[in-house]
Scaffold this active site. Structure first.
Site, PDB file in Angstrom:
ATOM      1  CB  CYS A 190     -11.922  -5.675  -7.995  1.00 51.47           C
ATOM      2  SG  CYS A 190     -13.307  -4.692  -7.921  1.00 51.47           S
ATOM      3  CD  GLU A 243     -20.157  -1.491  -9.452  1.00 54.05           C
ATOM      4  OE1 GLU A 243     -19.203  -1.518  -8.044  1.00 54.05           O
ATOM      5  OE2 GLU A 243     -19.408   0.131  -9.645  1.00 54.05           O
ATOM      6  CG  ASP A 246     -22.731  -1.877  -5.287  1.00 53.44           C
ATOM      7  OD1 ASP A 246     -23.461  -1.538  -4.877  1.00 53.44           O
ATOM      8  OD2 ASP A 246     -21.242  -1.266  -5.855  1.00 53.44           O
ATOM      9  CG  HIS A 273     -16.084   3.732   2.184  1.00 49.12           C
ATOM     10  ND1 HIS A 273     -15.952   3.019   0.412  1.00 49.12           N
ATOM     11  CD2 HIS A 273     -15.186   4.644   2.387  1.00 49.12           C
ATOM     12  CE1 HIS A 273     -14.995   4.061   0.272  1.00 49.12           C
ATOM     13  NE2 HIS A 273     -14.367   5.070   0.868  1.00 49.12           N
TER      14      HIS A 273
HETATM   15  C1  PEP Z   1     -18.175  -3.551  -5.728  1.00 48.62           C
HETATM   16  O1  PEP Z   1     -19.053  -3.259  -5.762  1.00 48.62           O
HETATM   17  O2  PEP Z   1     -17.604  -5.297  -5.015  1.00 48.62           O
HETATM   18  C2  PEP Z   1     -16.776  -2.684  -5.510  1.00 48.62           C
HETATM   19  C3  PEP Z   1     -15.914  -2.909  -6.048  1.00 48.62           C
HETATM   20  O3  PEP Z   1     -16.848  -1.437  -5.628  1.00 48.62           O
HETATM   21  P1  PEP Z   1     -17.706  -0.491  -4.346  1.00 48.62           P
HETATM   22  O4  PEP Z   1     -17.371  -1.660  -2.739  1.00 48.62           O
HETATM   23  O5  PEP Z   1     -16.285   0.505  -4.129  1.00 48.62           O
HETATM   24  O6  PEP Z   1     -19.022  -0.119  -4.708  1.00 48.62           O
HETATM   25 MG    MG Z   2     -19.030  -0.878  -5.899  1.00 52.84          MG
END
Ligand code: PEP
Ligand code: MG
Length: 587
Positions: free
Chosen positions: A512, A441, A465, A199
């Protein structure tokens, strides 16, 4: 800037956010408190004991506030866990023994309290009784809290002590740490642990702050106030750089600025490929902090609004009204373009202090939609806020961590319930105008995509993920970050299958995850036929440039070739070569 007495040292980590930065270090110590040990004068014993009383009172107040917060957001039952913490504060054995130790040995109260509580922790750990073992957590938590209060929160245990422009150096940063950083004074981030999809890295890229993760021992090599130079392109940290190094980097920075200038001239131009195909580019955002980027970049929409960012920033649950206000602001800023609200993706490493439970495998635990379905009141409050805000723009709702169609159906039942309730209460919104989708994911969702797409309007692949679960590689564990392989044939085949199967049902596919914002990997996604890319603001201009300088026909050829190799390393070489040819003469 350089102190001529200090030698230049170079450390190598994983580049997590591009850019060059130069500032003094701010070292953040978090994991263990350094407990001072000293003896006090006999006449100061009473003073020492009243320091202890005051700390116990202050801690009681902290815990009482937490209980009030949880009772309001989650209910009384959830808050009960903290009653046990209050009991620890009243435990006469623990408190009395600490007071006695101060009186008898004249050791400072931090040392005495720590010694006594460690003794109790060891004692409970050895008893074969699950209930008593649980008490170990309570005592540890309360001990940490009381010691934190006694030590004035310890030296640099919180960023609020960072007051001028600094490069933050930490062992690790949790999502809620990162969300509470003041990016106006933060010039860069260095962490011993972490990965490109952690993150911290995602937020740093989003805010265009250079960052390097997985440095392993930066906190040992860097001292407070050292001069630091970060090369976020190469993942290089230069501690106490020489004059020659500074000059070399000054020249490099000028060159990079001219590259960024080239990208930014096309940032708001249409996202059309050389063969005239539209490839919409959307933004990933965390909250209202990103509104400036939305206005400046005018993206084709918001493909991922990580709504949990709102909770992480304040480290608490946020009321329906507050959520409504923030969601409305984002919808207004998007100016009619779609905003995809991903419902809270709490759990994993994204926890707020009111989630007072421990999981052995949090990434496999109560995360995303599982959390929302377990706590329907929190989920329904969020859905109410989103639906009410939908009158301000083009709204989409997306569920995270869906592992099968049953969760999607359960979420939709609650959504319908909330829609009915709002309509009964006279709110004016168009329930039919809001499309619903799933993050893909979790491998089980990918494997049953044909079933899932029968019940939703769109899907968005969360490669961050998906890769970790598909390859069994923890996305935040720096010890195995070399195994986190986006070009693994299993990843490519899954992306292809999800895209083809969704298209067969007329369901659109977005990506995404961070793969979409990597200019080397994005070509392959386009070639596989995904409909949209959703990326961090900091990567937007470069990806727009890429889209405008490739043809979809070439991207398809590259994707075919990549799928044919059956080998991550060879695939990466093909993609890197293609990228180098496109960006030749620029980078
Ligand atoms: C992902 O898992 O690719 C995603 C976009 O969600 P996050 O990174 O918030 O887990
Ligand atoms: Mg994710």
């Amino acid at each position: 800037m350089q102190d001529s007495n200090k030698e230049e040292v170079r450390l190598k980590g994983i580049p997590a956010s591009a850019g060059i930065a130069q500032a003094k270090a701010f070292l953040l110590f978090k994991k263990e408190l350094d407990i001072p040990t000293y003896q006090i004068e006999p006449e100061k014993i009473d003073e020492e004991l009243s320091r202890f009383d005051e700390a116990l009172l202050k801690t009681r107040q902290q815990i009482t506030n937490i209980i009030a917060d949880i009772t309001e957001s989650l209910g009384e039952d959830e808050a009960k866990i903290f009653d046990a913490h209050l009991l620890v504060l009243e435990d006469m054995a623990l408190i009395g023994e600490t007071q006695n130790m101060v009186r008898q040995t004249r050791y400072n109260v931090e040392h005495a309290f720590n010694q006594v509580s460690q003794k109790y922790i060891a004692f409970f750990n050895h008893i074969d009784d699950e209930y008593l073992k649980e008490r170990v957590y309570d005592i540890k938590d309360v001990t940490r809290r009381v010691l934190g209060v006694l030590l004035g929160d310890g030296e640099n245990t919180h960023f609020s002590k960072m007051y001028d422009q600094r490069i933050l150096v930490a062992e690790d940063l949790s999502p809620s740490d990162t969300a509470s950083l003041d990016f106006r004074i933060l010039k860069g981030i260095l962490t011993d642990s972490g990965s490109v999809t952690s993150h911290t890295a995602i937020i740093a890229r989003s805010l265009r702050v250079p960052a390097i993760v997985s440095l392993h021992n930066a906190t040992d090599h860097i001292s407070a106030d050292d001069d630091i130079l970060i090369d976020g392109y190469e993942g290089l940290v230069i501690v106490n750089p020489t004059q020659a190094t500074l000059e070399e980097y000054r020249a490099f920075q000028i060159k990079r600025e001219s590259v960024d200038q080239i990208f930014s001239t096309e940032a708001t131009a249409p996202a059309l490929s050389l063969d005239d195909k539209k490839i919409p580019i959307l933004l990933n955002i965390e909250g209202t902090n990103d509104i400036d980027s939305i206005r400046q970049l005018q993206p084709d929409g918001i493909g991922l609004f990580r709504t949990e960012g709102i909770l992480l920033r304040d480290n608490r649950f946020v009321s329906e009204e507050e959520q409504y206000a923030q969601y409305s602001e984002v919808l207004e800023a998007a100016d009619g373009k779609p905003v995809t609200f991903r419902t809270f993706d709490l759990g994993g490493d994204k926890v707020i202090s009111t989630q007072n439970y421990r999981e052995v495998n949090p990434f496999m635990g109560l995360r995303g939609i599982r959390y929302s379905l377990k706590y329907p009141d929190i989920f329904k409050t969020q859905l109410r806020a989103i639906l009410r805000a939908s009158v301000h723009g083009n709204t989409k709702i997306m569920y995270p961590m869906i592992s099968g169609v049953n969760e999607l159906q359960a979420a939709n039942v609650l959504l319908q319930e909330v829609k009915n309730q709002l309509q009964d209460q006279g709110y004016s919104f168009d329930p039919e105008a809001i499309s619903t989708g799933c993050m893909i994911e979790v491998p089980s969702a990918a494997a049953t995509i044909d079933i899932i797409t029968q019940e939703c309007d769109f899907v968005s692949i969360g490669t961050n993920d998906l890769i970790q679960y598909l390859l069994a590689v923890d996305r935040v564990n720096d010890m195995i970050s070399d195994l986190y392989e986006p070009c693994h044939p299993a990843v490519l085949r899954t992306l292809r299958d999800v895209t083809d199967s969704s298209h067969a049902q007329n369901v659109s596919v977005s990506v995404c995850g961070e793969m979409a914002g990597d200019p080397i990997l994005a070509t392959m996604l386009i070639g596989l036929g995904v409909d949209e890319l959703s990326i961090s603001p900091g990567l937007y201009a470069e990806i727009k440039y890429l889209v405008r300088h490739i043809s979809v026909a070439d991207a398809q050829r590259i994707a075919e070739e990549s799928l044919g190799t059956g080998d991550a390393f060879r695939t990466y070489r093909i993609l890197k070569q293609f990228y180098t040819d496109i960006f030749k003469g620029i980078i």
